[in-house]
Design an enzyme around this catalytic site. Structure first.
Site, short mmCIF file in Angstrom:
data_model
loop_
_atom_site.label_atom_id
_atom_site.label_comp_id
_atom_site.label_asym_id
_atom_site.label_seq_id
_atom_site.Cartn_x
_atom_site.Cartn_y
_atom_site.Cartn_z
CB ALA A 263 -0.93 0.00 1.21
CB VAL B 152 4.02 0.69 5.17
CG1 VAL B 152 4.21 2.12 4.72
CG2 VAL B 152 3.04 0.60 6.33
CB CYS B 153 4.72 0.95 -0.57
SG CYS B 153 5.88 1.12 -1.95
CG PHE B 154 7.65 4.91 0.54
CD1 PHE B 154 8.76 5.56 0.04
CD2 PHE B 154 6.52 4.83 -0.24
CE1 PHE B 154 8.74 6.15 -1.22
CE2 PHE B 154 6.48 5.42 -1.50
CZ PHE B 154 7.60 6.07 -1.99
CD GLU B 155 7.63 0.04 7.64
OE1 GLU B 155 8.39 0.88 8.13
OE2 GLU B 155 7.06 -0.84 8.27
#
Length: 279
Positions: free
Chosen positions: A81, A143-146
């Site tokens: 996401a 979470v995508c930006f992790e």
């Protein structure tokens, strides 16, 4: 002689419209109606896009999204996401048979991400490609930006841009998020955690894994400034000329039809999906 691609500057649009337009452009390119396309856009209202496979139940806090006025939409592409808020979003639509496109999905990422790399250079930001050796530990987060994937852009080891790719009807669609700023409180209010302590730990750890453009520049960059920099970056990185393209009425009619799908609960909340191309 340089290849000429279309450039679509569609401004800030609703999440359902943004995903429908990407799909319509892919369809038109697959039918030979238009050459390859680079599109830039923003989100109004802000949206959270979930990957084609990703479950919503148990991962996304729908009540939190409603509280912030954020609309959920499911992408055609896989991955995790993404909160689309204060960012520049790009999409590339190009045939799998294009002479510059490798057959390998991973290598196609590398080719297309050169445009992003050159865009960061235009902003005087020292970015580089992520590789397995530099990507760090996998978090298992929704979470995508992790965590960065192959050839996504990182700045000092922190993920700076997230991209996702699929292939359909002989066409590559790659789109992605280039954050100008990241609101960590808002972002983590959109995901479900076993406790508030767990959420706070995840939020604090996130700061060591992700970075936005305005975190690393002495003066804030606007949406328009970022758009100009990355437009030039894609022209240089892909060695192309970009020709402005006004969306014709017939294409917009197709977008209107497709948008109904991207607004539907059947599409957005499905829990299981079949395989889609991902690196």
């Amino acid at each position: 002689m340089k290849d000429t691609w279309l450039f679509v500057d569609s401004g800030h649009c609703a999440p359902s419209f943004n995903m429908a337009l990407d799909e319509a452009l892919l369809n038109w390119h697959s039918l030979g109606k238009i050459p390859p396309v680079l599109r830039f856009y923003g989100w109004e209202p802000a949206g959270i896009s979930v990957g084609f496979f990703q479950k919503v139940d148990g991962q996304i806090d729908l009540e939190g999204a409603r509280k912030y006025g954020i609309e959920l939409v499911r992408r055609q592409t896989g991955g995790k996401a993404v909160l689309h808020d204060q960012e520049l979003t790009y999409s590339v639509i190009v045939s799998e048979e294009h002479p510059a496109m490798p057959k390998s999905i991973k290598e196609a990422y590398l080719v297309l991400s050169k445009g992003l790399l050159e865009g960061y250079k235009e902003l005087k930001i020292d970015a580089e490609f992520a590789t397995p050796g530099s990507a760090g530990m996998k978090t298992g987060s929704a979470v995508c930006f992790e965590e960065p994937s192959w050839y996504e852009l990182v700045i000092e080891g922190k993920k700076a841009a997230g991209s996702a790719q699929t292939r359909k009807s002989g066409v590559i669609l790659q789109h992605g998020s280039i954050p100008l700023e990241i609101d960590e409180i808002k972002l983590f209010d959109l995901f479900l955690y076993p406790s508030e302590r767990a959420k706070e730990r995840a939020r604090k750890a996130f700061g060591n894994r992700a970075v936005a453009i305005n975190d690393v520049l002495p003066s804030a960059v606007s949406f328009e400034q970022a758009k100009a920099a990355f437009k030039k970056g894609f022209e240089q990185g892909l060695d192309i000329d970009l020709q402005p393209y006004e969306l014709p009425p017939l294409l917009l009619e197709e977008v209107s039809i497709l948008e109904k799908k991207y607004k539907s609960e059947d599409w957005n909340n499905l829990r299981e999906r079949k395989e889609v191309h991902q690196p």
